[in-house]
Design a protein around this motif. Structure first.
Motif, PDB file in Angstrom:
ATOM      1  N   TYR A 185       0.840  -1.198   0.000  1.00  0.00           N
ATOM      2  CA  TYR A 185       0.000   0.000   0.000  1.00  0.00           C
ATOM      3  C   TYR A 185       0.880   1.254   0.000  1.00  0.00           C
ATOM      4  N   ASP A 186       0.281   2.379  -0.417  1.00  0.00           N
ATOM      5  CA  ASP A 186       0.984   3.655  -0.338  1.00  0.00           C
ATOM      6  C   ASP A 186       0.697   4.345   0.993  1.00  0.00           C
TER       7      ASP A 186
ATOM      8  N   PHE B 187       2.778   6.134   5.704  1.00  0.00           N
ATOM      9  CA  PHE B 187       2.769   6.301   4.253  1.00  0.00           C
ATOM     10  C   PHE B 187       4.175   6.078   3.717  1.00  0.00           C
ATOM     11  N   THR B 188       4.260   5.892   2.417  1.00  0.00           N
ATOM     12  CA  THR B 188       5.565   5.619   1.822  1.00  0.00           C
ATOM     13  C   THR B 188       6.362   6.911   1.666  1.00  0.00           C
ATOM     14  N   ARG B 189       7.629   6.737   1.406  1.00  0.00           N
ATOM     15  CA  ARG B 189       8.533   7.868   1.189  1.00  0.00           C
ATOM     16  C   ARG B 189       8.060   8.751   0.032  1.00  0.00           C
ATOM     17  N   ALA B 190       7.594   8.094  -1.034  1.00  0.00           N
ATOM     18  CA  ALA B 190       7.131   8.847  -2.208  1.00  0.00           C
ATOM     19  C   ALA B 190       5.944   9.738  -1.845  1.00  0.00           C
ATOM     20  N   VAL B 191       5.011   9.184  -1.077  1.00  0.00           N
ATOM     21  CA  VAL B 191       3.850   9.973  -0.654  1.00  0.00           C
ATOM     22  C   VAL B 191       4.302  11.129   0.238  1.00  0.00           C
ATOM     23  N   ALA B 192       5.235  10.853   1.133  1.00  0.00           N
ATOM     24  CA  ALA B 192       5.728  11.890   2.049  1.00  0.00           C
ATOM     25  C   ALA B 192       6.281  13.084   1.272  1.00  0.00           C
TER      26      ALA B 192
ATOM     27  N   GLU C 266      -6.240  18.687   5.771  1.00  0.00           N
ATOM     28  CA  GLU C 266      -5.402  18.947   4.601  1.00  0.00           C
ATOM     29  C   GLU C 266      -4.573  17.700   4.282  1.00  0.00           C
ATOM     30  N   LEU C 267      -4.027  17.097   5.330  1.00  0.00           N
ATOM     31  CA  LEU C 267      -3.207  15.898   5.153  1.00  0.00           C
ATOM     32  C   LEU C 267      -4.046  14.756   4.597  1.00  0.00           C
ATOM     33  N   GLU C 268      -5.259  14.610   5.154  1.00  0.00           N
ATOM     34  CA  GLU C 268      -6.117  13.526   4.688  1.00  0.00           C
ATOM     35  C   GLU C 268      -6.478  13.705   3.218  1.00  0.00           C
ATOM     36  N   GLU C 269      -6.621  14.966   2.821  1.00  0.00           N
ATOM     37  CA  GLU C 269      -6.925  15.225   1.415  1.00  0.00           C
ATOM     38  C   GLU C 269      -5.787  14.756   0.510  1.00  0.00           C
TER      39      GLU C 269
ATOM     40  N   THR D   7      -5.434  10.685   0.624  1.00  0.00           N
ATOM     41  CA  THR D   7      -6.471   9.857   0.021  1.00  0.00           C
ATOM     42  C   THR D   7      -6.622  10.126  -1.475  1.00  0.00           C
ATOM     43  N   ARG D   8      -5.626  10.750  -2.071  1.00  0.00           N
ATOM     44  CA  ARG D   8      -5.693  10.974  -3.519  1.00  0.00           C
ATOM     45  C   ARG D   8      -5.867   9.651  -4.237  1.00  0.00           C
ATOM     46  N   SER D   9      -6.615   9.713  -5.316  1.00  0.00           N
ATOM     47  CA  SER D   9      -7.026   8.450  -5.945  1.00  0.00           C
ATOM     48  C   SER D   9      -5.848   7.698  -6.556  1.00  0.00           C
ATOM     49  N   ARG D  10      -4.738   8.407  -6.827  1.00  0.00           N
ATOM     50  CA  ARG D  10      -3.646   7.654  -7.431  1.00  0.00           C
ATOM     51  C   ARG D  10      -2.873   6.829  -6.393  1.00  0.00           C
ATOM     52  N   TYR D  11      -3.150   7.046  -5.131  1.00  0.00           N
ATOM     53  CA  TYR D  11      -2.502   6.231  -4.105  1.00  0.00           C
ATOM     54  C   TYR D  11      -3.342   5.005  -3.795  1.00  0.00           C
ATOM     55  N   ASN D  12      -2.642   3.974  -3.394  1.00  0.00           N
ATOM     56  CA  ASN D  12      -3.297   2.764  -2.936  1.00  0.00           C
ATOM     57  C   ASN D  12      -3.483   2.889  -1.421  1.00  0.00           C
TER      58      ASN D  12
END
Lengths: 128, 236
Positions: free
Chosen positions: B115-116, B163-168, B183-186, B189-194
């Motif tokens: 998961y991301d 979350f992953t490094r890329a997401v961070a 803001e963080l949750e927005e 939860t972007r659709s491109r993340y798993n």
């Protein structure tokens, strides 16, 4: 009454304009022109007190003083809005500065402790 | 936690925000460190002995010279994690002892499955032990932050996340205060993340309740969410 047609969009405009970012040069120039007009209008109103009443009668306000009150309310709305925006921008700058300071200081400790980033575990075992 | 000690958590760094939590922070940090987790504690300009407690616990400390708020501190922690470590996963954990280590470890194991983002949720396992008003408000906040296409969270403002490094690297919090959570949750939860949720329990101790956000503060948070959505829309 003409004044109602004027006041409602004016209130909305005051809110919207005040909440805009203060960075743009055009916005800065606009605010200076606005300030100059306010001062000139104030001086004219003092020199010709009757003029205010004439305008008030024209737009459908009972007294000239009421008209001035409306203008004052608009200015206050604008000032509060723009002050809060400026305050928030200032705060964002302060946050960035604080973060950079904290990270710069932390970086010193991090490299001193261990460049590989395994400080906690080694320190912990030595403590226990 | 028997398997916690034996498992290796080299790929994880845990960010703990600390603001005036001196009575409990050392205990929380020691528990994380004892489990073999790397910890970055962000001291957000605490005026009590929090900084000393962090050092005593043996966690790495990043100190703000002044208090800038929860969101600002988390952003600092994320940037420290990216700059100083090569961790694959970055987790957030509260300093006041309201989160459980077992939940975090479960979330680490979950995110390792590919998961991301893994978000803690109090509502996945039936009804949690909290007041009715609080539950309704959290549900409402969760619904307000929901957007088309994004992952529908069942909980809002749960401080336990990984979350992953890329997401961070995508996280750039503008809200320095408590409204950062929306803001963080927005972002998370972007659709491109798993994205997935993981059932967690919150330990409502007397301490965390006294420190926690009073219910009335949800008014502040709700208006902040709405204000943020208005301003975010204007930017687009």
């Amino acid at each position: 009454m003409i004044i109602q047609l004027f006041l409602i969009p004016a209130v909305i405009l005051a809110v919207v304009l005040s909440l805009r970012s203060r960075q743009s040069l055009r916005g800065q120039a606009r605010r200076k022109i606005f300030a100059a007009i306010t001062v000139v209008a104030g001086v004219i109103a003092v020199i010709f007190p009757d003029l205010l009443q004439v305008i008030a009668d024209f737009v459908g306000v009972t007294r000239g003083v009421d008209l001035m009150l409306y203008a004052l309310v608009l200015i206050i709305i604008y000032v509060i809005g723009s002050t809060s925006v400026r305050f928030r921008e200032q705060e964002a700058r302060l946050v960035r500065l604080t973060r950079e300071l904290a990270l710069a200081e932390a970086e010193l400790h991090w490299t001193q402790q261990d460049p590989a980033g395994r400080s906690q575990s080694s320190r912990r075992t030595s403590r226990q | 936690m028997p398997d916690a000690v034996t498992t290796d958590y080299d790929d994880v760094v845990v960010i703990v925000r600390v603001f005036n939590e001196a009575p409990v922070v050392a205990g929380v940090l020691k528990e994380l460190l004892a489990a073999g987790l790397r910890v970055i504690a962000v001291d957000d300009g605490s005026t009590d002995a929090s900084a000393d407690e962090i050092d005593a616990a043996g966690a790495f400390r990043v100190s703000h010279p002044i208090n800038i708020g929860a969101g600002g501190a988390l952003q600092t922690g994320i940037e420290a994690a990216l700059r100083f470590t090569s961790a694959k996963f970055i987790a957030c954990f509260d300093a006041d002892g309201q989160h459980r280590l077992v939940d975090l470890i479960g979330m680490i194991q979950t995110i390792r499955q590919g998961y991301d983002v893994v978000m803690g949720s109090r509502f996945l396992d039936g009804q949690p032990d909290m007041g009715r008003t609080r539950r309704v408000l959290l549900k409402l906040a969760a619904r307000l932050t929901r957007r088309g296409g994004s992952f529908a969270l069942t909980d809002a403002h749960n401080g336990l996340r990984i979350f992953t490094r890329a997401v961070a690297g995508d996280i750039k919090l503008n809200h320095a205060g408590m409204a950062y959570a929306s803001e963080l949750e927005e972002v998370l939860t972007r659709s491109r993340y798993n994205v997935t949720e993981f059932p967690v329990q919150i330990v409502y101790t007397d301490y965390s309740l006294s420190k926690g956000q009073p219910l009335l503060n949800s008014v502040n948070i709700l208006t902040d969410i709405l204000a943020h959505r208005v301003s975010a829309r204007r930017q687009r």
